[in-house]
Structure formats: C-alpha cells, structure tokens
Design a protein around this motif. Structure first.
Motif, PDB file in Angstrom:
ATOM      1  N   ILE A 122       0.840  -1.198   0.000  1.00  4.29           N
ATOM      2  CA  ILE A 122       0.000   0.000   0.000  1.00  4.29           C
ATOM      3  C   ILE A 122       0.877   1.250   0.000  1.00  4.29           C
ATOM      4  O   ILE A 122       0.575   2.228  -0.688  1.00  4.29           O
ATOM      5  CB  ILE A 122      -0.977  -0.016   1.187  1.00  4.29           C
ATOM      6  CG1 ILE A 122      -1.997  -1.135   1.005  1.00  4.29           C
ATOM      7  CG2 ILE A 122      -1.687   1.318   1.337  1.00  4.29           C
ATOM      8  CD1 ILE A 122      -2.906  -1.350   2.194  1.00  4.29           C
ATOM      9  N   LEU A 123       1.974   1.228   0.748  1.00  3.65           N
ATOM     10  CA  LEU A 123       2.876   2.385   0.766  1.00  3.65           C
ATOM     11  C   LEU A 123       3.529   2.606  -0.595  1.00  3.65           C
ATOM     12  O   LEU A 123       3.644   3.748  -1.054  1.00  3.65           O
ATOM     13  CB  LEU A 123       3.943   2.198   1.845  1.00  3.65           C
ATOM     14  CG  LEU A 123       4.877   3.380   2.039  1.00  3.65           C
ATOM     15  CD1 LEU A 123       4.112   4.555   2.634  1.00  3.65           C
ATOM     16  CD2 LEU A 123       6.029   3.006   2.929  1.00  3.65           C
ATOM     17  N   ILE A 124       3.934   1.533  -1.260  1.00  4.21           N
ATOM     18  CA  ILE A 124       4.520   1.664  -2.601  1.00  4.21           C
ATOM     19  C   ILE A 124       3.484   2.204  -3.582  1.00  4.21           C
ATOM     20  O   ILE A 124       3.776   3.096  -4.385  1.00  4.21           O
ATOM     21  CB  ILE A 124       5.100   0.318  -3.079  1.00  4.21           C
ATOM     22  CG1 ILE A 124       6.339  -0.041  -2.255  1.00  4.21           C
ATOM     23  CG2 ILE A 124       5.440   0.361  -4.563  1.00  4.21           C
ATOM     24  CD1 ILE A 124       6.850  -1.437  -2.495  1.00  4.21           C
ATOM     25  N   ALA A 125       2.260   1.678  -3.517  1.00  3.19           N
ATOM     26  CA  ALA A 125       1.192   2.161  -4.398  1.00  3.19           C
ATOM     27  C   ALA A 125       0.880   3.627  -4.114  1.00  3.19           C
ATOM     28  O   ALA A 125       0.637   4.409  -5.046  1.00  3.19           O
ATOM     29  CB  ALA A 125      -0.063   1.311  -4.225  1.00  3.19           C
ATOM     30  N   ALA A 126       0.913   4.011  -2.844  1.00  3.30           N
ATOM     31  CA  ALA A 126       0.658   5.411  -2.490  1.00  3.30           C
ATOM     32  C   ALA A 126       1.726   6.331  -3.079  1.00  3.30           C
ATOM     33  O   ALA A 126       1.420   7.389  -3.630  1.00  3.30           O
ATOM     34  CB  ALA A 126       0.609   5.565  -0.972  1.00  3.30           C
ATOM     35  N   THR A 127       2.964   5.903  -2.975  1.00  2.00           N
ATOM     36  CA  THR A 127       4.057   6.710  -3.522  1.00  2.00           C
ATOM     37  C   THR A 127       3.924   6.849  -5.035  1.00  2.00           C
ATOM     38  O   THR A 127       4.041   7.955  -5.586  1.00  2.00           O
ATOM     39  CB  THR A 127       5.407   6.070  -3.164  1.00  2.00           C
ATOM     40  OG1 THR A 127       5.492   5.937  -1.746  1.00  2.00           O
ATOM     41  CG2 THR A 127       6.558   6.907  -3.664  1.00  2.00           C
ATOM     42  N   LEU A 128       3.663   5.733  -5.725  1.00  4.09           N
ATOM     43  CA  LEU A 128       3.519   5.789  -7.181  1.00  4.09           C
ATOM     44  C   LEU A 128       2.317   6.623  -7.597  1.00  4.09           C
ATOM     45  O   LEU A 128       2.404   7.428  -8.536  1.00  4.09           O
ATOM     46  CB  LEU A 128       3.407   4.377  -7.754  1.00  4.09           C
ATOM     47  CG  LEU A 128       4.678   3.538  -7.712  1.00  4.09           C
ATOM     48  CD1 LEU A 128       4.395   2.123  -8.195  1.00  4.09           C
ATOM     49  CD2 LEU A 128       5.770   4.178  -8.540  1.00  4.09           C
ATOM     50  N   ASN A 129       1.192   6.461  -6.902  1.00  2.00           N
ATOM     51  CA  ASN A 129       0.015   7.239  -7.263  1.00  2.00           C
ATOM     52  C   ASN A 129       0.229   8.728  -7.032  1.00  2.00           C
ATOM     53  O   ASN A 129      -0.216   9.552  -7.834  1.00  2.00           O
ATOM     54  CB  ASN A 129      -1.214   6.747  -6.496  1.00  2.00           C
ATOM     55  CG  ASN A 129      -1.739   5.451  -7.046  1.00  2.00           C
ATOM     56  OD1 ASN A 129      -1.565   5.147  -8.219  1.00  2.00           O
ATOM     57  ND2 ASN A 129      -2.375   4.668  -6.197  1.00  2.00           N
ATOM     58  N   CYS A 130       0.924   9.092  -5.958  1.00  3.46           N
ATOM     59  CA  CYS A 130       1.231  10.513  -5.736  1.00  3.46           C
ATOM     60  C   CYS A 130       2.160  11.047  -6.824  1.00  3.46           C
ATOM     61  O   CYS A 130       1.961  12.159  -7.325  1.00  3.46           O
ATOM     62  CB  CYS A 130       1.845  10.718  -4.352  1.00  3.46           C
ATOM     63  SG  CYS A 130       0.657  10.647  -3.014  1.00  3.46           S
ATOM     64  N   LEU A 131       3.170  10.275  -7.189  1.00  5.14           N
ATOM     65  CA  LEU A 131       4.082  10.718  -8.248  1.00  5.14           C
ATOM     66  C   LEU A 131       3.379  10.849  -9.590  1.00  5.14           C
ATOM     67  O   LEU A 131       3.577  11.827 -10.322  1.00  5.14           O
ATOM     68  CB  LEU A 131       5.266   9.766  -8.368  1.00  5.14           C
ATOM     69  CG  LEU A 131       6.279   9.805  -7.220  1.00  5.14           C
ATOM     70  CD1 LEU A 131       7.327   8.727  -7.399  1.00  5.14           C
ATOM     71  CD2 LEU A 131       6.920  11.177  -7.129  1.00  5.14           C
ATOM     72  N   TYR A 132       2.536   9.851  -9.930  1.00  4.37           N
ATOM     73  CA  TYR A 132       1.772   9.925 -11.180  1.00  4.37           C
ATOM     74  C   TYR A 132       0.814  11.114 -11.158  1.00  4.37           C
ATOM     75  O   TYR A 132       0.625  11.789 -12.167  1.00  4.37           O
ATOM     76  CB  TYR A 132       0.980   8.642 -11.424  1.00  4.37           C
ATOM     77  CG  TYR A 132       1.815   7.429 -11.731  1.00  4.37           C
ATOM     78  CD1 TYR A 132       3.103   7.531 -12.237  1.00  4.37           C
ATOM     79  CD2 TYR A 132       1.307   6.159 -11.512  1.00  4.37           C
ATOM     80  CE1 TYR A 132       3.850   6.411 -12.514  1.00  4.37           C
ATOM     81  CE2 TYR A 132       2.059   5.033 -11.792  1.00  4.37           C
ATOM     82  CZ  TYR A 132       3.338   5.156 -12.288  1.00  4.37           C
ATOM     83  OH  TYR A 132       4.086   4.052 -12.570  1.00  4.37           O
ATOM     84  N   GLY A 133       0.205  11.361 -10.010  1.00  5.10           N
ATOM     85  CA  GLY A 133      -0.714  12.499  -9.894  1.00  5.10           C
ATOM     86  C   GLY A 133      -0.004  13.831 -10.060  1.00  5.10           C
ATOM     87  O   GLY A 133      -0.496  14.723 -10.754  1.00  5.10           O
ATOM     88  N   ILE A 134       1.155  13.966  -9.447  1.00 11.85           N
ATOM     89  CA  ILE A 134       1.923  15.211  -9.582  1.00 11.85           C
ATOM     90  C   ILE A 134       2.373  15.397 -11.025  1.00 11.85           C
ATOM     91  O   ILE A 134       2.343  16.508 -11.561  1.00 11.85           O
ATOM     92  CB  ILE A 134       3.119  15.203  -8.603  1.00 11.85           C
ATOM     93  CG1 ILE A 134       2.608  15.317  -7.164  1.00 11.85           C
ATOM     94  CG2 ILE A 134       4.093  16.331  -8.910  1.00 11.85           C
ATOM     95  CD1 ILE A 134       3.660  15.059  -6.111  1.00 11.85           C
ATOM     96  N   ALA A 135       2.766  14.297 -11.672  1.00  9.54           N
ATOM     97  CA  ALA A 135       3.162  14.386 -13.079  1.00  9.54           C
ATOM     98  C   ALA A 135       1.981  14.793 -13.949  1.00  9.54           C
ATOM     99  O   ALA A 135       2.138  15.562 -14.905  1.00  9.54           O
ATOM    100  CB  ALA A 135       3.731  13.051 -13.557  1.00  9.54           C
ATOM    101  N   ALA A 136       0.792  14.308 -13.643  1.00 11.75           N
ATOM    102  CA  ALA A 136      -0.388  14.670 -14.427  1.00 11.75           C
ATOM    103  C   ALA A 136      -0.793  16.114 -14.194  1.00 11.75           C
ATOM    104  O   ALA A 136      -1.181  16.824 -15.131  1.00 11.75           O
ATOM    105  CB  ALA A 136      -1.548  13.736 -14.085  1.00 11.75           C
TER     106      ALA A 136
END
Length: 156
Positions: A37-51
């Motif tokens: 869940i922590l890895i998914a949270a990090t990736l989703n935050c990074l993808y969101g910031i990139a978007a």
C-alpha cells in the motif's frame, strides 16, 4: 552404513531468541500488505503530480471518459494520500485499518485494471500483488489483535 537416522546434537538455546516459524498472527502478510500500500501510495502521488504538472510522461491529446488529465492528477494525489494513511494505520495495528486497507487495495486493483491497455505487464504485476495484499489483510488482519490480547493475558 548404519540404519539409524541422523539426529543433530542438542545444544543450549542462544539467549532469549525465540523463532516462531508458524506465524499464527500473520505478521508477515500484514506487513507485506502495508508495504504494498505504501509503494502504491508513492507511485500514485508521483503519477498524480506528473499529471497535474503536465509532464511529458502522459499523452497530452488523450480523451477521457470524464474530466481531463488535471482532474485525474488530483484524483491520484488524493488517493495516494489515503493510501499513505492506510499503510501507517495497518502498521500501527488499529482495528479499522484492516478494512480501510482492503478498500484502498481494492480501489488500486480496479485502477490497475484500467491501466492494462497502457502498461499491461506492470498493471498485471501490481494487480497480482494487490490480490495477495487483500488476502493478507482479510485472512490475517484480525489475528494480530487477538495475538496481542493473548500475550497480554499470558503476561498477567
């Protein structure tokens, strides 16, 4: 040749170390779920910031069912923050964290099925890990509290 089986020489245990190979509380899978869940949270935050930042990571002329890339970016950032809270609550051992974590991992699994056309191998890998994390939380998430209460009763 002798017909007796090999038996190792017994020796004194080293200190107070106790190994529990039969992990009844399921600590390993619950910790694994928190890490996923922590890895998914990090990736989703990074993808969101990139978007949100309109990075060249995403296709700019893509059509979405609703909203635009900026909307999906904010959604991913908010979802990532929820996943951070779920991971830390699972590690803390709060009773509601198990179900909150299952909800976050289930939502991430649905999100990964939406990513299959764009990133098939990555999406299927993460989907598999999400299913294992759901199993860990559902099968062993409630046993941690019971094991903690049993240890407390035994020490009294």
């Amino acid at each position: 040749m002798s017909s007796t089986p090999y038996t190792p020489v017994a020796r004194e245990p080293a200190g107070d170390l106790q190994y529990d190979y039969d992990d009844e509380a399921g600590q390993g899978l619950v910790t694994f779920a928190g890490v996923m869940i922590l890895i998914a949270a990090t990736l989703n935050c990074l993808y969101g910031i990139a978007a949100i930042g309109k990075a060249n990571f995403f296709v700019h002329n893509a059509r979405y069912v609703f909203g635009n890339l900026n909307t999906w970016g904010w959604f991913l950032v908010a979802f990532g923050v929820l996943q951070f809270f779920a991971a830390f609550a699972i590690w803390r051992g709060t009773p509601w964290a198990r179900w909150f974590g299952v909800g976050c991992v289930s939502a991430n699994a649905i999100l990964q099925t939406l990513w299959i056309p764009a990133y098939p191998i990555l999406a299927m890998t993460i989907l598999t890990l999400d299913i294992i994390a759901i199993y860990g939380l559902l099968a062993y998430g409630g046993r941690r509290r019971a094991a903690r209460e049993a240890r407390a009763r035994a020490s009294q």
